[in-house]
Design a protein around this motif. Structure first.
Motif, PDB file in Angstrom:
ATOM      1  N   UNK A 146      11.899   8.769   4.806  1.00 56.56           N
ATOM      2  CA  UNK A 146      11.539  10.094   5.314  1.00 56.56           C
ATOM      3  C   UNK A 146      10.050  10.373   5.149  1.00 56.56           C
ATOM      4  N   UNK A 147       9.516  10.052   3.989  1.00 59.16           N
ATOM      5  CA  UNK A 147       8.106  10.347   3.718  1.00 59.16           C
ATOM      6  C   UNK A 147       7.159   9.466   4.518  1.00 59.16           C
ATOM      7  N   UNK A 148       7.472   8.172   4.580  1.00 55.86           N
ATOM      8  CA  UNK A 148       6.534   7.219   5.164  1.00 55.86           C
ATOM      9  C   UNK A 148       6.635   7.103   6.678  1.00 55.86           C
ATOM     10  N   UNK A 149       7.823   7.374   7.240  1.00 58.00           N
ATOM     11  CA  UNK A 149       8.023   7.122   8.668  1.00 58.00           C
ATOM     12  C   UNK A 149       8.481   8.347   9.444  1.00 58.00           C
ATOM     13  N   UNK A 150       8.677   9.476   8.766  1.00 56.33           N
ATOM     14  CA  UNK A 150       9.003  10.718   9.453  1.00 56.33           C
ATOM     15  C   UNK A 150      10.334  10.724  10.166  1.00 56.33           C
ATOM     16  N   UNK A 151      11.297   9.929   9.680  1.00 54.62           N
ATOM     17  CA  UNK A 151      12.590   9.832  10.341  1.00 54.62           C
ATOM     18  C   UNK A 151      13.610  10.731   9.641  1.00 54.62           C
ATOM     19  N   UNK A 152      14.712  10.974  10.330  1.00 54.16           N
ATOM     20  CA  UNK A 152      15.845  11.704   9.760  1.00 54.16           C
ATOM     21  C   UNK A 152      16.825  10.671   9.192  1.00 54.16           C
ATOM     22  N   UNK A 162      11.961  16.303   0.540  1.00 55.85           N
ATOM     23  CA  UNK A 162      12.396  15.871   1.867  1.00 55.85           C
ATOM     24  C   UNK A 162      13.845  16.288   2.149  1.00 55.85           C
ATOM     25  N   UNK A 163      14.257  17.411   1.580  1.00 56.12           N
ATOM     26  CA  UNK A 163      15.630  17.875   1.793  1.00 56.12           C
ATOM     27  C   UNK A 163      15.924  18.152   3.261  1.00 56.12           C
ATOM     28  N   UNK A 164      14.894  18.462   4.033  1.00 55.83           N
ATOM     29  CA  UNK A 164      15.087  18.742   5.452  1.00 55.83           C
ATOM     30  C   UNK A 164      15.181  17.478   6.295  1.00 55.83           C
ATOM     31  N   UNK A 165      14.962  16.305   5.665  1.00 52.47           N
ATOM     32  CA  UNK A 165      14.945  15.052   6.427  1.00 52.47           C
ATOM     33  C   UNK A 165      15.940  14.016   5.921  1.00 52.47           C
ATOM     34  N   UNK A 166      16.611  14.287   4.809  1.00 50.58           N
ATOM     35  CA  UNK A 166      17.561  13.335   4.231  1.00 50.58           C
ATOM     36  C   UNK A 166      18.881  14.042   3.952  1.00 50.58           C
ATOM     37  N   UNK A 167      19.962  13.486   4.497  1.00 47.94           N
ATOM     38  CA  UNK A 167      21.300  14.035   4.278  1.00 47.94           C
ATOM     39  C   UNK A 167      22.126  13.039   3.475  1.00 47.94           C
ATOM     40  N   UNK A 168      22.371  13.284   2.180  1.00 49.39           N
ATOM     41  CA  UNK A 168      23.211  12.384   1.388  1.00 49.39           C
ATOM     42  C   UNK A 168      24.686  12.583   1.735  1.00 49.39           C
ATOM     43  N   UNK A 169      25.401  11.482   1.883  1.00 46.14           N
ATOM     44  CA  UNK A 169      26.832  11.536   2.175  1.00 46.14           C
ATOM     45  C   UNK A 169      27.558  10.497   1.333  1.00 46.14           C
ATOM     46  N   UNK A 170      28.835  10.768   1.084  1.00 46.49           N
ATOM     47  CA  UNK A 170      29.708   9.799   0.432  1.00 46.49           C
ATOM     48  C   UNK A 170      30.355   8.964   1.520  1.00 46.49           C
ATOM     49  N   UNK A 193       0.805  -1.231   0.000  1.00 43.81           N
ATOM     50  CA  UNK A 193       0.000   0.000   0.000  1.00 43.81           C
ATOM     51  C   UNK A 193       0.831   1.271   0.000  1.00 43.81           C
ATOM     52  N   UNK A 194       1.987   1.247   0.634  1.00 44.82           N
ATOM     53  CA  UNK A 194       2.841   2.446   0.633  1.00 44.82           C
ATOM     54  C   UNK A 194       3.548   2.598  -0.714  1.00 44.82           C
ATOM     55  N   UNK A 195       4.141   1.525  -1.185  1.00 41.86           N
ATOM     56  CA  UNK A 195       4.864   1.592  -2.442  1.00 41.86           C
ATOM     57  C   UNK A 195       3.981   1.930  -3.626  1.00 41.86           C
ATOM     58  N   UNK A 196       2.716   1.557  -3.563  1.00 37.97           N
ATOM     59  CA  UNK A 196       1.795   1.850  -4.659  1.00 37.97           C
ATOM     60  C   UNK A 196       1.633   3.347  -4.898  1.00 37.97           C
TER      61      UNK A 196
END
Length: 271
Positions: free
Chosen positions: A83-89, A111-119, A27-30
């Protein structure tokens, strides 16, 4: 970029793709746009695998703002989903995809305020002890986690009682000897030796003493989802390399018919 969870009313080719991929088990992935998933995929459908992992990992029980490491995040689809489905950082760590490119994808997804991409390389993670409430790895852990010494070095990043959950391609049973299953020999790649059975993963994680293993199970008919997704990507991917990889997977999975290949889900709680 339009909202990745949006749908149009016209029956475009992308909407037809969505119809093929929609399944009541997800249901979420749909809710996620089929074209967005195809354009950002790097193998099996990572959102489908993460949705299967989520109940065993207890993602719904994490408090808002909990910190999650998405290890081997690829093009950050799973990070956006978390980030979208569970409201986590989410700390979105990957070795092959530039953080700047993932940052743009994350921003486009809102969701730029909730996801930090790193190498980050999985054996040299630049994080302090007890930094995360949970660790997730989808279709990546097999590339770096088969070493018996690896899991304890990773779980130090978890807070006490925190969980790690991974999903990856797997073999139903460990092959005897040094040869792959006979029916898969024409398709076998040396990298497939990193695919292991649920029993193998349970034993490997348990004997480290780093976690209490709460799940190590086989996805029923996971190969069918893998085949469907590969067929769609072979037809619809606009990137020839990814389309070619999908065609190879279609041949492999049609030859196997679920006898050997599928997915394993492993969850452990830091002791």
């Amino acid at each position: 970029m339009s909202d990745i969870t949006s749908r149009t009313s016209n029956k475009s080719s992308d909407d037809q793709l969505a119809d093929r991929l929609t399944d009541p088990r997800r249901p979420r992935g749909n809710r996620y746009d089929a074209r967005w998933m195809i354009d950002n995929q790097m193998g099996p459908n990572a959102l489908w695998l993460l949705e299967w992992l989520a109940p065993a990992l207890g993602l719904d029980t994490l408090p808002p703002g909990a910190r999650v490491l998405d290890l081997g995040c690829g093009k950050a689809m799973t990070s956006v989903f978390l980030a979208k489905e569970y409201g986590v950082q989410v700390t979105a760590a990957d070795l092959w995809i530039e953080p700047g490119k993932n940052a743009r994808r994350v921003a486009e997804a809102g969701v730029a305020d909730r996801v930090l991409p790193v190498y980050a390389e999985a054996h040299q993670l630049p994080f302090g002890d007890e930094s995360f409430d949970a660790i997730v790895s989808i279709d990546a852990y097999q590339y770096f986690g088969t070493n018996d010494l690896y899991l304890p070095s990773l779980t130090r990043l978890l807070k006490p009682g925190g969980r790690i959950g991974v999903v990856m391609p797997a073999l139903r049973e460990e092959p005897d000897g040094v040869e792959p299953p006979e029916h898969l020999k024409p398709f076998w790649d040396p990298g497939f030796w990193a695919f292991h059975s649920p029993a193998w993963w349970r034993r490997q994680w348990t004997r480290t003493g780093a976690v209490t293993v709460e799940a190590a199970d086989w996805q029923p008919d996971g190969w069918r989802d893998w085949l469907l997704w590969s067929e769609v990507c072979a037809e619809a991917s606009t990137e020839e390399f990814m389309a070619g990889m999908a065609r190879d997977q279609v041949e492999l999975l049609r030859a196997d018919q679920g006898r050997s290949l599928g997915f394993v889900r492993v969850v452990g709680r830091r002791t």
